[in-house]
Design a protein around this motif. Structure first.
Motif, PDB file in Angstrom:
ATOM      1  N   ASN A  44       0.826  -1.208   0.000  1.00 21.55           N
ATOM      2  CA  ASN A  44       0.000   0.000   0.000  1.00 21.55           C
ATOM      3  C   ASN A  44       0.858   1.254   0.000  1.00 21.55           C
ATOM      4  OD1 ASN A  44      -3.090  -0.069   0.206  1.00 21.55           O
ATOM      5  ND2 ASN A  44      -2.476  -1.847   1.407  1.00 21.55           N
ATOM      6  N   ARG A  45       1.877   1.290   0.862  1.00 23.56           N
ATOM      7  CA  ARG A  45       2.760   2.468   0.926  1.00 23.56           C
ATOM      8  C   ARG A  45       3.488   2.667  -0.404  1.00 23.56           C
ATOM      9  NH1 ARG A  45       4.000   0.200   5.924  1.00 23.56           N
ATOM     10  NH2 ARG A  45       5.985  -0.571   5.110  1.00 23.56           N
ATOM     11  N   ALA A  46       3.986   1.587  -0.984  1.00 25.10           N
ATOM     12  CA  ALA A  46       4.721   1.679  -2.247  1.00 25.10           C
ATOM     13  C   ALA A  46       3.812   2.169  -3.376  1.00 25.10           C
ATOM     14  CB  ALA A  46       5.331   0.327  -2.600  1.00 25.10           C
TER      15      ALA A  46
ATOM     16  N   ARG B 218       5.439 -12.898 -22.231  1.00 25.40           N
ATOM     17  CA  ARG B 218       6.478 -12.090 -22.853  1.00 25.40           C
ATOM     18  C   ARG B 218       7.420 -12.920 -23.716  1.00 25.40           C
ATOM     19  NH1 ARG B 218       9.831  -9.449 -19.011  1.00 25.40           N
ATOM     20  NH2 ARG B 218      10.266  -7.883 -20.581  1.00 25.40           N
ATOM     21  N   ASP B 219       7.156 -14.226 -23.819  1.00 27.65           N
ATOM     22  CA  ASP B 219       7.968 -15.142 -24.613  1.00 27.65           C
ATOM     23  C   ASP B 219       9.439 -15.145 -24.178  1.00 27.65           C
ATOM     24  OD1 ASP B 219       7.983 -17.166 -26.491  1.00 27.65           O
ATOM     25  OD2 ASP B 219       8.576 -15.831 -28.131  1.00 27.65           O
ATOM     26  N   LYS B 220       9.651 -14.955 -22.861  1.00 28.07           N
ATOM     27  CA  LYS B 220      10.996 -14.999 -22.283  1.00 28.07           C
ATOM     28  C   LYS B 220      10.998 -16.104 -21.236  1.00 28.07           C
ATOM     29  CE  LYS B 220      11.976 -10.208 -23.209  1.00 28.07           C
ATOM     30  NZ  LYS B 220      12.613  -8.994 -22.774  1.00 28.07           N
ATOM     31  N   ASP B 221      11.779 -17.148 -21.483  1.00 25.41           N
ATOM     32  CA  ASP B 221      11.763 -18.336 -20.635  1.00 25.41           C
ATOM     33  C   ASP B 221      12.774 -18.224 -19.487  1.00 25.41           C
ATOM     34  OD1 ASP B 221      10.970 -20.809 -19.734  1.00 25.41           O
ATOM     35  OD2 ASP B 221      12.155 -21.936 -21.175  1.00 25.41           O
ATOM     36  N   LYS B 222      12.557 -17.219 -18.637  1.00 22.91           N
ATOM     37  CA  LYS B 222      13.399 -17.022 -17.458  1.00 22.91           C
ATOM     38  C   LYS B 222      12.624 -16.168 -16.467  1.00 22.91           C
ATOM     39  CE  LYS B 222      15.639 -12.897 -19.276  1.00 22.91           C
ATOM     40  NZ  LYS B 222      16.882 -12.222 -19.557  1.00 22.91           N
ATOM     41  N   PRO B 223      12.984 -16.279 -15.190  1.00 26.74           N
ATOM     42  CA  PRO B 223      12.317 -15.403 -14.220  1.00 26.74           C
ATOM     43  C   PRO B 223      12.836 -13.977 -14.362  1.00 26.74           C
ATOM     44  CG  PRO B 223      13.987 -16.691 -13.119  1.00 26.74           C
ATOM     45  CD  PRO B 223      13.939 -17.178 -14.552  1.00 26.74           C
ATOM     46  N   THR B 224      12.047 -13.037 -13.933  1.00 29.90           N
ATOM     47  CA  THR B 224      12.437 -11.635 -13.886  1.00 29.90           C
ATOM     48  C   THR B 224      12.003 -11.101 -12.532  1.00 29.90           C
ATOM     49  OG1 THR B 224      12.357  -9.531 -15.088  1.00 29.90           O
ATOM     50  CG2 THR B 224      10.297 -10.795 -14.967  1.00 29.90           C
ATOM     51  N   ASN B 225      12.459  -9.942 -12.153  1.00 25.37           N
ATOM     52  CA  ASN B 225      12.152  -9.456 -10.813  1.00 25.37           C
ATOM     53  C   ASN B 225      10.687  -9.060 -10.630  1.00 25.37           C
ATOM     54  OD1 ASN B 225      12.319  -7.079 -12.320  1.00 25.37           O
ATOM     55  ND2 ASN B 225      14.090  -6.279 -11.198  1.00 25.37           N
ATOM     56  N   VAL B 226      10.105  -8.394 -11.626  1.00 24.00           N
ATOM     57  CA  VAL B 226       8.720  -7.927 -11.497  1.00 24.00           C
ATOM     58  C   VAL B 226       8.039  -7.961 -12.861  1.00 24.00           C
ATOM     59  CG1 VAL B 226       9.376  -5.485 -11.746  1.00 24.00           C
ATOM     60  CG2 VAL B 226       7.224  -6.067 -10.615  1.00 24.00           C
ATOM     61  N   LEU B 227       6.785  -8.357 -12.834  1.00 20.99           N
ATOM     62  CA  LEU B 227       5.925  -8.298 -14.018  1.00 20.99           C
ATOM     63  C   LEU B 227       4.705  -7.464 -13.660  1.00 20.99           C
ATOM     64  CD1 LEU B 227       5.942 -12.039 -15.150  1.00 20.99           C
ATOM     65  CD2 LEU B 227       7.047 -10.129 -16.330  1.00 20.99           C
TER      66      LEU B 227
ATOM     67  N   HIS C 141      10.711  -1.068  -3.941  1.00 15.36           N
ATOM     68  CA  HIS C 141      11.104  -0.454  -5.206  1.00 15.36           C
ATOM     69  C   HIS C 141      10.420  -1.146  -6.383  1.00 15.36           C
ATOM     70  CE1 HIS C 141      14.177  -0.114  -8.635  1.00 15.36           C
ATOM     71  NE2 HIS C 141      13.333   0.878  -8.718  1.00 15.36           N
ATOM     72  N   LEU C 142      10.393  -2.459  -6.371  1.00 13.71           N
ATOM     73  CA  LEU C 142       9.795  -3.193  -7.486  1.00 13.71           C
ATOM     74  C   LEU C 142       8.293  -2.944  -7.586  1.00 13.71           C
ATOM     75  CD1 LEU C 142      11.778  -6.547  -7.253  1.00 13.71           C
ATOM     76  CD2 LEU C 142      12.176  -4.606  -8.802  1.00 13.71           C
TER      77      LEU C 142
ATOM     78  N   GLY D 115       6.428  -1.398 -10.674  1.00 12.17           N
ATOM     79  CA  GLY D 115       5.270  -2.069 -11.262  1.00 12.17           C
ATOM     80  C   GLY D 115       4.049  -1.180 -11.354  1.00 12.17           C
ATOM     81  N   VAL D 116       3.795  -0.375 -10.333  1.00 12.86           N
ATOM     82  CA  VAL D 116       2.642   0.535 -10.363  1.00 12.86           C
ATOM     83  C   VAL D 116       2.808   1.546 -11.493  1.00 12.86           C
ATOM     84  CG1 VAL D 116       1.440   2.385  -9.107  1.00 12.86           C
ATOM     85  CG2 VAL D 116       2.006   0.241  -7.941  1.00 12.86           C
ATOM     86  N   LEU D 117       4.007   2.054 -11.675  1.00 18.05           N
ATOM     87  CA  LEU D 117       4.224   2.995 -12.779  1.00 18.05           C
ATOM     88  C   LEU D 117       3.942   2.337 -14.126  1.00 18.05           C
ATOM     89  CD1 LEU D 117       7.374   4.891 -11.465  1.00 18.05           C
ATOM     90  CD2 LEU D 117       5.001   5.700 -11.520  1.00 18.05           C
TER      91      LEU D 117
END
Length: 169
Positions: free
Chosen positions: A22-24, A64-73, A124-125, A129-131
């Motif tokens: 909520n704060r973020a 996203r057709d990218k077969d790896k984890p990412t930090n945020v979607l 931060h993430l 993500g909200v942006l």
């Protein structure tokens, strides 16, 4: 009015992820022209799912057709050009802005690399993500710089670190 639901799953540790999310989200929105939404009676809903790298890898591959984890979607539910219209003309007083998904292992590794806490990096993430849910992106240099400035300002408002190193031109 902002309503952020945090949904922590294993391997995320217990904590007050709902308050953090909520704060973020509020700090991110305050850095945009949409800040006035926070005082509106319309409920702006965001879901933040805190899950495993494997789940994020699956979603990243599927969407996203990218077969790896990412930090945020981020998965926006409203097209950026319709944001103002949808929030002002909501039939039921609610707007689902979208979903944000964070990968625990990637987040924890990045936090360790930056020598900050996982909760601070997750904050931060979520801001990032909200942006994205609000239509901001970082595909071009100018867009990236504008988005980074909003992130810096939001994190500063929260008393957190500057996530971007100073660039030497």
């Amino acid at each position: 009015m902002l309503d952020v639901a945090a949904l922590p799953e294993s391997p995320w540790p217990t904590g007050d992820w709902e308050a953090l999310a909520n704060r973020a989200a509020e700090a991110a929105i305050r850095q945009t022209p949409f800040a006035e939404w926070l005082g509106w009676p319309t409920v702006i809903e965001i879901a933040v799912r805190l899950t495993s790298d494997e789940e994020v890898r699956t979603l990243n591959h599927q969407y996203r057709d990218k077969d790896k984890p990412t930090n945020v979607l981020s998965f926006p539910m409203v097209q950026p050009d319709l944001l103002e219209t949808v929030t002002q003309n909501s039939d039921d007083g609610e707007v689902i802005l979208g979903d944000i998904v964070l990968a625990h292992g990637v987040c924890a590794a990045e936090a360790a690399e930056r020598e900050i806490g996982v909760a601070d990096h997750a904050t931060h993430l979520i801001v990032h993500g909200v942006l994205h849910l609000l239509g901001y992106d970082h595909m071009g240099d100018a867009e990236a710089e504008a988005m980074e400035e909003m992130e810096r300002a939001a994190l500063d408002q929260l008393g957190l670190h500057d996530p971007y190193p100073v660039r030497e031109d």
